[in-house]
Design an enzyme around this catalytic site. Sequence first.
Site, PDB file in Angstrom:
ATOM      1  CE  LYS A 203      12.573  20.732  28.876  1.00 16.62           C
ATOM      2  NZ  LYS A 203      11.658  21.910  28.842  1.00 16.62           N
TER       3      LYS A 203
ATOM      4  CD1 TRP B  73      24.909  23.015  31.269  1.00 18.95           C
ATOM      5  CD2 TRP B  73      26.880  23.841  31.932  1.00 18.95           C
ATOM      6  NE1 TRP B  73      25.729  21.960  31.577  1.00 18.95           N
ATOM      7  CE2 TRP B  73      26.944  22.428  31.978  1.00 18.95           C
ATOM      8  CE3 TRP B  73      27.998  24.575  32.287  1.00 18.95           C
ATOM      9  CZ2 TRP B  73      28.081  21.748  32.376  1.00 18.95           C
ATOM     10  CZ3 TRP B  73      29.153  23.889  32.680  1.00 18.95           C
ATOM     11  CH2 TRP B  73      29.191  22.497  32.733  1.00 18.95           C
TER      12      TRP B  73
ATOM     13  CE1 TYR C 199      14.212  19.942  33.261  1.00 19.44           C
ATOM     14  CE2 TYR C 199      16.411  19.215  32.644  1.00 19.44           C
ATOM     15  CZ  TYR C 199      15.397  20.156  32.587  1.00 19.44           C
ATOM     16  OH  TYR C 199      15.573  21.308  31.855  1.00 19.44           O
TER      17      TYR C 199
ATOM     18  CG  LEU D  71       1.997  26.346  32.004  1.00 19.49           C
ATOM     19  CD1 LEU D  71       3.509  26.332  31.884  1.00 19.49           C
ATOM     20  CD2 LEU D  71       1.361  26.460  30.625  1.00 19.49           C
TER      21      LEU D  71
ATOM     22  CE1 TYR E  16       8.330  19.299  39.522  1.00 13.21           C
ATOM     23  CE2 TYR E  16      10.559  18.773  38.806  1.00 13.21           C
ATOM     24  CZ  TYR E  16       9.575  18.779  39.783  1.00 13.21           C
ATOM     25  OH  TYR E  16       9.856  18.258  41.029  1.00 13.21           O
ATOM     26  CB  THR E  17      13.646  23.786  35.666  1.00 17.30           C
ATOM     27  OG1 THR E  17      13.235  24.711  36.676  1.00 17.30           O
ATOM     28  CG2 THR E  17      13.075  24.191  34.323  1.00 17.30           C
TER      29      THR E  17
END
Length: 273
Positions: free
Chosen positions: A112, A133, A108, A20, A44-45
């Site tokens: 997003k 979650w 993050y 990606l 990207y978490t």
Amino acid sequence: MLAESNGRVMTFAGRETLDLTDHGSIEGLIAAVAPSAVINAAAYTAVDRAESEADAAYFLNRDAPAAMARACAARGLPFVHFSTDYVFDGALGRPYTETDPVGPTSVYGSSKLAGEQAVSAAGGLAATLRTSWVYSRHGANFVKTMLRLAADRDELSIVADQLGRPTWARDCAEAALLTADALAATPSLSGVYHLSGAGDATWADLASAVFDISAARGGVSARVKRITTADYPTPAKRPANSCLDCGKIEAVLPWRCRPWRDSLAACMTEMEL
Ligand SMILES: NC(=O)c1ccc[n+]([C@@H]2O[C@H](COP(=O)([O-])OP(=O)(O)OC[C@H]3O[C@@H](n4cnc5c(N)ncnc54)[C@H](OP(=O)(O)O)[C@@H]3O)[C@@H](O)[C@H]2O)c1
């Protein structure tokens, strides 16, 4: 990888098929596969690491979905993209709806949110599903971490002052497929939706539920010591409340949020626990 389920043929593109960070290959893969819809669950978490790797987070969370959304828009394909409850600051005293103001408190969450905006700007048939979650039997997630740690420890200290809605990835997947169908049939459904399990929980509640189910089935368990966010400092600030109101998606899809404890028990059955 190809798979078939309920009459749908799905092509899964993992890192080995699609890098990606190479946006040309996104366009190339969509052209080669010629799908009837595209669903993006890649991101990207690493929430804490993102604080020191903002460029990498934005590249994956903003620029990659932007490239996918543009490729889909050019072909008239429905595009379903996942985003996060961490676009909110957590100060609201009730579950968040899609029209509540955003205010991410982390790199993050900001990256997003930028992805959501880029997907919308591409202008095609696109739905962004904000979820929260998430756990499943695959990959690394909170439920699996709890079970792993309980194998070695009698007591675990878990944060009990952040409120959210645990979500089984299988429930997300079902809703994502229905969303792609709905977009194809009704383009005006493009937009942002909230998608989570039903019912609120703290991380400590979720850990306790994991251990209750596991113990009842003869598996590992641990005592849960309830601590505060201040007791467990992290580089990224998490929202104190990130419960998502799912009324909008329930109004347009033949899909209902499942009580999170029911989904958790079903997931743990799938994990053969
Ligand atoms: N997990 C949660 O609690 C949660 C909560 C809210 C929203 N979400 C959103 O839900 C979606 C799915 O999250 P998740 O928890 O399933 O994330 P995850 O477990 O971290 O999976 C992310 C996926 O992206 C892939 N990926 C990362 N960089 C890549 C690259 N350069 N090229 C190709 N693939 C790459 C990863 O591949 P590798 O496995 O090879 O690294 C992995 O399969 C994301 O949009 C996330 O923001 C998740």
